[in-house]
Every structure is written in structure tokens, then in C-alpha cells.
Design a protein around this motif. Structure first.
Motif, PDB file in Angstrom:
ATOM      1  N   GLU A 224      -0.603  -3.132  13.549  1.00  0.00           N
ATOM      2  CA  GLU A 224      -0.485  -1.689  13.785  1.00  0.00           C
ATOM      3  C   GLU A 224      -0.341  -0.961  12.466  1.00  0.00           C
ATOM      4  N   ASP A 225       0.553  -1.484  11.611  1.00  0.00           N
ATOM      5  CA  ASP A 225       0.762  -0.867  10.309  1.00  0.00           C
ATOM      6  C   ASP A 225      -0.540  -0.799   9.529  1.00  0.00           C
ATOM      7  N   CYS A 226      -1.291  -1.908   9.546  1.00  0.00           N
ATOM      8  CA  CYS A 226      -2.544  -1.953   8.782  1.00  0.00           C
ATOM      9  C   CYS A 226      -3.534  -0.932   9.336  1.00  0.00           C
ATOM     10  N   GLU A 227      -3.581  -0.851  10.653  1.00  0.00           N
ATOM     11  CA  GLU A 227      -4.502   0.100  11.284  1.00  0.00           C
ATOM     12  C   GLU A 227      -4.169   1.515  10.863  1.00  0.00           C
ATOM     13  N   GLN A 228      -2.881   1.843  10.914  1.00  0.00           N
ATOM     14  CA  GLN A 228      -2.449   3.187  10.542  1.00  0.00           C
ATOM     15  C   GLN A 228      -2.779   3.488   9.088  1.00  0.00           C
ATOM     16  N   LEU A 229      -2.534   2.485   8.223  1.00  0.00           N
ATOM     17  CA  LEU A 229      -2.823   2.700   6.806  1.00  0.00           C
ATOM     18  C   LEU A 229      -4.321   2.928   6.605  1.00  0.00           C
ATOM     19  N   ARG A 230      -5.123   2.143   7.333  1.00  0.00           N
ATOM     20  CA  ARG A 230      -6.579   2.303   7.222  1.00  0.00           C
ATOM     21  C   ARG A 230      -6.975   3.713   7.628  1.00  0.00           C
ATOM     22  N   LYS A 231      -6.319   4.184   8.699  1.00  0.00           N
ATOM     23  CA  LYS A 231      -6.603   5.547   9.183  1.00  0.00           C
ATOM     24  C   LYS A 231      -6.255   6.565   8.115  1.00  0.00           C
ATOM     25  N   ALA A 232      -5.171   6.282   7.372  1.00  0.00           N
ATOM     26  CA  ALA A 232      -4.702   7.228   6.358  1.00  0.00           C
ATOM     27  C   ALA A 232      -5.740   7.450   5.273  1.00  0.00           C
ATOM     28  N   PHE A 233      -6.616   6.431   5.067  1.00  0.00           N
ATOM     29  CA  PHE A 233      -7.620   6.568   4.010  1.00  0.00           C
ATOM     30  C   PHE A 233      -8.930   7.126   4.529  1.00  0.00           C
ATOM     31  N   SER A 234      -9.144   7.068   5.835  1.00  0.00           N
ATOM     32  CA  SER A 234     -10.487   7.356   6.340  1.00  0.00           C
ATOM     33  C   SER A 234     -10.743   8.857   6.367  1.00  0.00           C
ATOM     34  N   GLY A 235     -11.976   9.188   6.357  1.00  0.00           N
ATOM     35  CA  GLY A 235     -12.363  10.602   6.412  1.00  0.00           C
ATOM     36  C   GLY A 235     -12.101  11.304   5.098  1.00  0.00           C
ATOM     37  N   TRP A 236     -12.105  12.613   5.145  1.00  0.00           N
ATOM     38  CA  TRP A 236     -11.869  13.384   3.936  1.00  0.00           C
ATOM     39  C   TRP A 236     -10.404  13.341   3.569  1.00  0.00           C
TER      40      TRP A 236
ATOM     41  N   ILE B 296       3.558   7.252   3.166  1.00  0.00           N
ATOM     42  CA  ILE B 296       4.991   7.293   2.843  1.00  0.00           C
ATOM     43  C   ILE B 296       5.809   6.773   4.022  1.00  0.00           C
ATOM     44  N   ASP B 297       5.458   7.233   5.232  1.00  0.00           N
ATOM     45  CA  ASP B 297       6.221   6.830   6.412  1.00  0.00           C
ATOM     46  C   ASP B 297       6.200   5.335   6.640  1.00  0.00           C
ATOM     47  N   ILE B 298       5.035   4.727   6.394  1.00  0.00           N
ATOM     48  CA  ILE B 298       4.944   3.288   6.655  1.00  0.00           C
ATOM     49  C   ILE B 298       5.538   2.505   5.484  1.00  0.00           C
ATOM     50  N   LEU B 299       4.883   2.587   4.326  1.00  0.00           N
ATOM     51  CA  LEU B 299       5.305   1.742   3.202  1.00  0.00           C
ATOM     52  C   LEU B 299       6.720   2.051   2.742  1.00  0.00           C
TER      53      LEU B 299
ATOM     54  N   GLU C 150       9.305  -8.461   2.184  1.00  0.00           N
ATOM     55  CA  GLU C 150       8.577  -9.436   3.016  1.00  0.00           C
ATOM     56  C   GLU C 150       7.563  -8.725   3.901  1.00  0.00           C
ATOM     57  N   GLN C 151       7.993  -7.584   4.457  1.00  0.00           N
ATOM     58  CA  GLN C 151       7.088  -6.860   5.350  1.00  0.00           C
ATOM     59  C   GLN C 151       5.887  -6.329   4.577  1.00  0.00           C
ATOM     60  N   ARG C 152       6.133  -5.808   3.386  1.00  0.00           N
ATOM     61  CA  ARG C 152       5.022  -5.274   2.590  1.00  0.00           C
ATOM     62  C   ARG C 152       4.030  -6.371   2.220  1.00  0.00           C
ATOM     63  N   ASN C 153       4.575  -7.551   1.870  1.00  0.00           N
ATOM     64  CA  ASN C 153       3.689  -8.674   1.525  1.00  0.00           C
ATOM     65  C   ASN C 153       2.799  -9.031   2.703  1.00  0.00           C
ATOM     66  N   LEU C 154       3.414  -9.032   3.898  1.00  0.00           N
ATOM     67  CA  LEU C 154       2.669  -9.389   5.099  1.00  0.00           C
ATOM     68  C   LEU C 154       1.581  -8.351   5.379  1.00  0.00           C
ATOM     69  N   ILE C 155       1.933  -7.085   5.176  1.00  0.00           N
ATOM     70  CA  ILE C 155       0.951  -6.009   5.393  1.00  0.00           C
ATOM     71  C   ILE C 155      -0.239  -6.195   4.449  1.00  0.00           C
ATOM     72  N   ARG C 156       0.057  -6.462   3.180  1.00  0.00           N
ATOM     73  CA  ARG C 156      -1.042  -6.624   2.210  1.00  0.00           C
ATOM     74  C   ARG C 156      -1.945  -7.778   2.602  1.00  0.00           C
ATOM     75  N   LYS C 157      -1.315  -8.859   3.002  1.00  0.00           N
ATOM     76  CA  LYS C 157      -2.079 -10.063   3.359  1.00  0.00           C
ATOM     77  C   LYS C 157      -2.956  -9.770   4.566  1.00  0.00           C
ATOM     78  N   THR C 158      -2.360  -9.163   5.604  1.00  0.00           N
ATOM     79  CA  THR C 158      -3.094  -8.898   6.835  1.00  0.00           C
ATOM     80  C   THR C 158      -4.189  -7.872   6.603  1.00  0.00           C
ATOM     81  N   TYR C 159      -3.885  -6.861   5.791  1.00  0.00           N
ATOM     82  CA  TYR C 159      -4.881  -5.835   5.494  1.00  0.00           C
ATOM     83  C   TYR C 159      -6.112  -6.461   4.857  1.00  0.00           C
ATOM     84  N   ALA C 160      -5.875  -7.356   3.891  1.00  0.00           N
ATOM     85  CA  ALA C 160      -6.986  -8.013   3.209  1.00  0.00           C
ATOM     86  C   ALA C 160      -7.796  -8.860   4.182  1.00  0.00           C
TER      87      ALA C 160
END
Lengths: 272, 397
Positions: B96-108, B116-119, B125-135
């Protein structure tokens, strides 16, 4: 068994077979070596190294080569493990004990060696290696003879030998041979500790060979034999096999009993 | 002492509880490398201790033994009390976090608020997991995506924050070996304010990232007295126990006093004490110094206010025995735009939010009569300000 060991026994005037005193001594020594090898091999490598370091420090300057051997022949993580074990066993760090108990010119070098956490990848810096070989050559030439300072006290020498990776140092060693008439170990004959540092880091086989050779001589002293025991118990067999093979005959000739089996076992293919 | 069956069953119960705790309540889980009877110890009160955890990869609250009365639980809670990072009690799933972050970059444009809200509310540990899953999900390094979308101070803060603490320290240290100004201070700061294991992890991360050791770079890029001090500091692996030897404290306080009186500030013994002794021992030694000789050691080290080596030495002492005072000063100078320590505010907030920023903030308020968060609001703006405040634990009223 007693009947078969007639050379140990002397005719005694009271007509019983008495032990030859010197034979007792030599048997004891052989068993002790075997016992040492077994004890060393059974202990966890980290604890073993921590205890060896502590003992060497306690025994003083003639034994500081053990510190060099351990600090330079272990991998980065093995040396780190020894430092962790040292914390647990002695409630101090090895660096603080060395720094406060070693008084002579070897202090800076020894503390820096045990504090090393070297990069272990293959990447080397050719240009840096060239200039570092030059720096080492200068330090050695300037400090030969009766100067007050030794090469091992020079900051340049210390940081090159204690922070660079082993593959990089091998390149430095090669470069040194190109710019000097002799190899660095030949130039360091007068500074034994520094010579052993360089050997253990760049050409450990040379060091191992010398330990085997000294220990298997006719007149080998206790410390020399202990050094061999330590090597056999702590180094990987694969590193020692080639060397042990060269000494196979001497081992068969000079060593007895279970200890001989241990030494010959280094040669066997299916150990461990 | 006879180990009857009732006792044995009780021992077993405790061991099973401890293993379950290590496997399920630790993140990442700790696997005991040697589950044998020799690692189960009973003390005189029949309390069970589990030993032999040397081999484990250290997490930031790495214990070397676990006691059956839940003492480890308490230690973790104490550490968390000093941090300012807040993580929601129910955290969304990583995907979910990764999806939201992806959304944050999409579009204009970019939805900085979402980032800010997520990261801003995830621990290491959570941030590491997010980076790994995002990749794995999007085939791109999250940090590269952030780099493309963000800029300036805010980007620097997000990138530094997103990194794992060990990687972050490695990056900061590497930058420091390349810069000329105040870089020595950053190296010393990392070497002295991290725990022995945190410093070790930074050195490991340095190997992985830069294909060389931190020590080589420090040796290569510093000279003279600075190198003499910094190299042993970054190479240290201090004993972390609380035991203190009072006789030693006396002897070493005397030694320090002699050397300082002789103005031998970079003497081998001064360096040796500061670079190898445990923090507890140094603390005891410096207390004795003050009691015996009247002055705080840092007062005696102020002989020449222009001497940069002395300044570094004073900061070293501060970092070792009262880091919150050191960080308070760094923040104060940064916020007032004095000094040359660029990026200090970002660096301090990022590196201490999960450690002791609360204590630093208390010290800041005590010294400046103004809450740290208010000073940040005055001095910064925009998304940079927003994320700083989130990390500093500021709650919108």
C-alpha cells in the motif's frame, strides 16, 4: 606397551625399569602440543583468538608476533569477531588493553593492526599503490641504521599497512619490488615485527613456511613448536596443505604420536 | 543442585517464550545460531538466560543475552522514549505504501505531502522494506525516483531520511572525506555519537557502497594531528559495558591533566584515552578530572580559541560524554546561520530522530528558551519545514 618402549627405560641399580628423565620430559611436551592443538581447535574461533591475543599481550614483547599473526591473517569479520569475544571475556576492548600496556615503539602499529576492518573486495588503486610503495621505501631507507625512530613508528607506514585492503597491499608489494633493489621483506630484516606484518598481509605462505621450518628443526624451541601448533589449529587446511607437503618427511621423522597424526592430517584430502 | 522435572519443564517454557519473542516480536527476527543446551544458562535465582548471540546480525537494539523477565522489552521502550519519530499504531501494508508513493510521483508535479505523510512516519526497518518492495514492484530504486521529482533542501532531507542509518552514515562520512570545511567535525560526530555496533555497520555499508574502507579514506584525506585523532576514532570498537575502574580513572585523569598543562594536545596518550576507552570509563575519568583539578576538561582545552584542533578535541569530548549538548550547539549555530556547517540541520534531524532528538530538543529549549520546533518554523519554509517538523515529532494543534 612398556615392553615395546625399551629405549625409554634405564637399568636401575634396584633392578626395576626406570623412566629416562629426559624421555619423560619429551613425551610430556609432545602430549602437551597435542592437547594444545585439540583445545585450540575445539574453542570457538573468536574466543580462541581473543584468548591468544590476551595471552600474547600478557607475556610481553617477544610474543607480540602472535598479535601480528592474528591481526593480519584473519579475515575482517574474523578479526572483528575476536574483538567482540574480547569484550565479552575481559570487559575491555583489545585496543584499550594494547594501547595502555604496550609501551614501546610497536604500540601504534599493534593498536592500528587490531583495529583494522579492511575492505575485502578485489578493487585496487594502481596509482595510489605506486605512490605508497615509494612512501614505504622512503620510510625504510630513512630509518635504517641508528636513527632514533623506526619505520614502524612512521604514520605513513602505519596507515598504509593498517587501512589498505590486502589485494591492494599485494600490488604495493609488487610496485616496491620494481623501485627497490630488494623486496620489502628483505629490506625489513632489521625490523622483525614490521617484516612479519608485511609477510602475513601480502605473502602469508612465506610466513607459514618459516613457521613450519623453524618448528621442525632438530633444535626447535618450545615457542617455535607452539607457533606451529597455533597455525595448524587456526589456519584453513587448504592454505597450509602445500606447505605441509614440503615438510612431510621431516614431520614423519621428528614428530611422534597423536601430534604427528594431526600434522599429517593437514595433508589429507578429506579432513573436515 | 538437582534439576528435577518440574524445574526442567519451567526452563523449557522460558526458552520457548524467548525463542518466540526473538522470532516474532523482533524486526528483523533474530535467529539464534546455536540452539543447544550449552547456551541455556541458569543463575543462582534459577532465572534462565540465553547466551551465544554473538553471531547475529545486530539490529539497533541488539542484545547479547536475553533475560527471562522481559528486561529486553524495557530496554527497547527506553530507547524509543528518546526518539521523536512517530509511527502510527496500525501501519499500512508495504505494498500500500509503495502504491501511494508511486501515485505521489505520477502525473504533473509531485504530491510532497503524501511523501511526507508516509516516509515521515516509518522507522528504519519499515523504510528499508518499502525501498526493497518498491524496486521489486516498479523496477526502479525509490531513491532515484525521489531524486528525479524533488529538489533542494527538501530533496536532500527526504533522500537522507529514506536511507538506512548505516548507509546514511557511510554517505555522510564519504562526503566529509571530500570536503574541506567542517568535514572533520562530521567524521568525529559519526565516530563518537554512534554506538560501537552502529559505527561498525556504517563501516560495513561503506565497504559495500564505495568499494574501500572508511579508514583508508580518512587516512588518505586527513593530515597531521587531525589524522592522528580521526583515524583511531573511526576505527574504534569500544567496549560498551557500564563497568568502570576508578583507579584507572584517577591515573588517566592525571595523565590528561599533565599533557594538557604541557599543551601536548595531540599526544599519543591523550588520543589513546579518547579513542579506545569505553564511554563509561571516559565519563568517570573526566568526572575525576573535574573533581581533582577544578575545571571541566573542555575549559582547560580552550587555551587558544582559534586553534581548530582544540575545537575538534572539545567537540570529541562532548560527543563522547554528553552528545545532546554537542547537537544542541550544532543546531543553534545552523539555525542562526553562523558557522560553516552546511546541511547541519538536515543531518542532525535525520540522524537523531530515531535516537535521541527528544533529549536534544529539551536541551535546545533549556538553552535558548524557545522550543526547537518553533525555531525550525522560523528558520525554514515549505515542504522542507513540514518534513523537519514531522521528524521532530511536532504535532499540529
Amino acid at each position: 606397551m612398556r615392553k615395546g618402549c625399551s629405549k625409554f627405560f634405564l637399568e636401575d641399580e634396584r633392578q626395576f625399569e626406570r623412566w629416562n628423565d629426559s624421555a619423560i620430559k619429551s613425551l610430556k611436551a609432545e602430549f602437551k602440543l597435542f592437547k594444545d592443538v585439540v583445545l585450540l581447535s575445539l574453542m570457538h574461533p573468536w574466543e580462541r583468538d581473543a584468548r591468544l591475543l590476551k595471552k600474547a599481550l600478557k607475556k610481553g614483547p617477544p610474543h607480540y608476533n602472535v598479535i601480528v599473526e592474528i591481526a593480519c591473517t584473519r579475515s575482517s569479520d574474523q578479526l572483528l569477531g575476536a574483538r567482540k569475544a574480547y569484550h565479552s571475556l575481559f570487559d575491555r576492548s583489545i585496543e584499550e588493553d594494547l594501547a595502555s600496556h604496550v609501551k614501546g615503539s610497536e604500540r601504534k602499529l599493534l593498536v592500528a593492526l587490531v583495529s583494522a576492518y579492511r575492505y575485502e573486495g578485489p578493487k585496487v588503486k594502481e596509482d595510489a599503490a605506486k605512490s605508497e610503495a615509494k612512501a614505504l621505501l622512503n620510510a625504510i631507507k630513512n630509518n635504517n641504521g641508528d636513527h632514533k625512530k623506526k619505520a614502524m613508528e612512521e604514520d605513513e607506514v602505519i596507515w598504509i599497512l593498517t587501512t589498505r585492503s590486502k589485494p591492494h597491499l599485494k600490488v604495493v608489494y609488487e610496485q616496491y619490488k620494481k623501485i627497490s633493489a630488494k623486496t620489502i621483506t628483505e629490506d625489513l630484516e632489521v625490523e622483525l615485527l614490521l617484516k612479519e606484518t608485511v609477510e602475513c598481509l601480502c605473502t602469508p605462505q612465506t610466513y607459514f613456511t618459516r613457521v613450519f621450518d623453524t618448528a621442525l628443526r632438530e633444535d626447535a624451541k618450545e615457542d617455535a613448536k607452539k607457533a606451529l601448533t597455533r597455525l595448524v589449529a587456526t589456519q584453513e587446511d587448504v592454505d597450509l596443505k602445500g606447505i605441509a607437503a614440503k615438510f612431510e618427511d621431516k614431520i614423519k621423522e621428528r614428530v611422534k604420536g597423536a601430534y604427528k597424526d594431526v600434522l599429517l592430517g593437514v595433508l589429507a584430502d578429506d579432513r573436515k | 543442585m538437582k534439576l528435577g522435572w518440574i524445574k526442567r519443564i519451567n526452563v523449557m517454557k522460558v526458552v520457548l517464550y524467548a525463542l518466540s519473542y526473538m522470532h516474532h516480536d523482533f524486526s528483523p527476527p533474530i535467529v539464534h545460531p546455536d540452539r543447544s543446551s550449552k547456551n541455556i544458562l541458569l543463575d543462582l535465582d534459577n532465572e534462565v538466560h540465553i547466551s551465544g548471540l554473538w553471531h547475529c546480525q545486530a539490529s539497533k537494539t541488539h542484545p547479547t543475552s536475553i533475560k527471562s523477565n522481559g528486561a529486553i522489552q524495557k530496554e527497547i521502550k527506553e530507547e524509543e522514549a528518546m526518539a521523536t519519530l512517530t509511527v502510527p499504531t496500525t501501519v499500512p501494508s508495504v505494498s500500500e505504501d509503495c502504491e501511494q508513493l508511486r501515485k505521489a510521483f505520477s502525473g504533473w508535479g509531485t504530491n510532497e505531502g503524501l511523501i511526507i505523510d508516509i516516509l515521515g512516519h516509518r522507522n528504519a526497518e519499515q523504510r528499508n522494506l518499502i525501498r526493497k518492495t518498491y524496486a521489486e514492484t516498479y523496477g526502479e530504486d525509490l531513491l532515484k525516483a525521489l531524486d528525479k521529482e524533488l529538489s533542494n533542501d527538501f530533496e536532500r532531507l527526504v533522500l537522507l531520511w529514506a536511507l538506512d542509518p548505516a548507509e546514511r552514515d557511510a554517505l555522510l562520512a564519504n562526503e566529509a572525506t571530500k570536503r574541506w570545511t567542517s568535514s572533520n567535525q562530521v567524521l568525529m560526530e559519526i565516530a563518537c555519537t554512534r554506538s560501537a555496533n552502529q559505527l561498525l555497520h556504517a563501516r560495513q555499508a561503506y565497504h559495500a557502497r564505495y568499494k574501500k574502507s572508511l579508514e583508508e579514506d580518512v587516512a588518505h584525506h586527513t593530515t597531521g594531528d587531525f589524522r592522528k585523532l580521526l583515524l583511531p576514532l573511526v576505527s574504534s570498537y569500544r567496549y560498551e559495558g557500564e563497568e568502570v575502574n576508578m583507579t584507572l580513572a584517577k591515573t588517566e585523569a592525571k595523565l590528561l591533566h599533565e599533557k594538557i598543562s604541557d599543551k601536548a594536545y595531540s599526544d599519543d596518550d591523550v588520543i589513546r584515552v579518547l579513542a579506545t576507552r569505553s564511554k563509561a570509563q571516559i565519563n568517570a575519568t573526566l568526572n575525576h578530572y573535574k573533581n581533582e583539578y577544578g575545571n571541566d576538561i573542555n575549559k582547560d582545552l580552550k587555551a587558544d580559541p582559534k586553534d581548530e584542533f582544540l575545537a575538534l578535541l572539545r567537540s570529541t569530548v562532548k560527543c563522547l560524554v554528553y552528545p545532546e549538548k554537542y547537537f544542541e550547539k550544532v543546531l543553534r549555530l545552523a539555525i542562526n546561520r553562523r558557522g560553516t556547517d552546511e546541511g547541519a540541520l538536515t543531518r542532525v534531524v535525520c540522524t537523531r530522530a530515531e535516537v535521541d532528538l527528544k533529549i536534544i530538543a529539551d536541551e535546545y529549549q533549556r538553552r535558548n528558551s524557545v522550543p526547537l520546533t518553533r525555531a525550525i518554523v522560523k528558520d525554514t519554509h515549505g515542504d522542507y519545514e513540514k518534513l523537519l517538523l514531522v521528524l521532530a515529532g511536532h504535532v499540529e494543534n
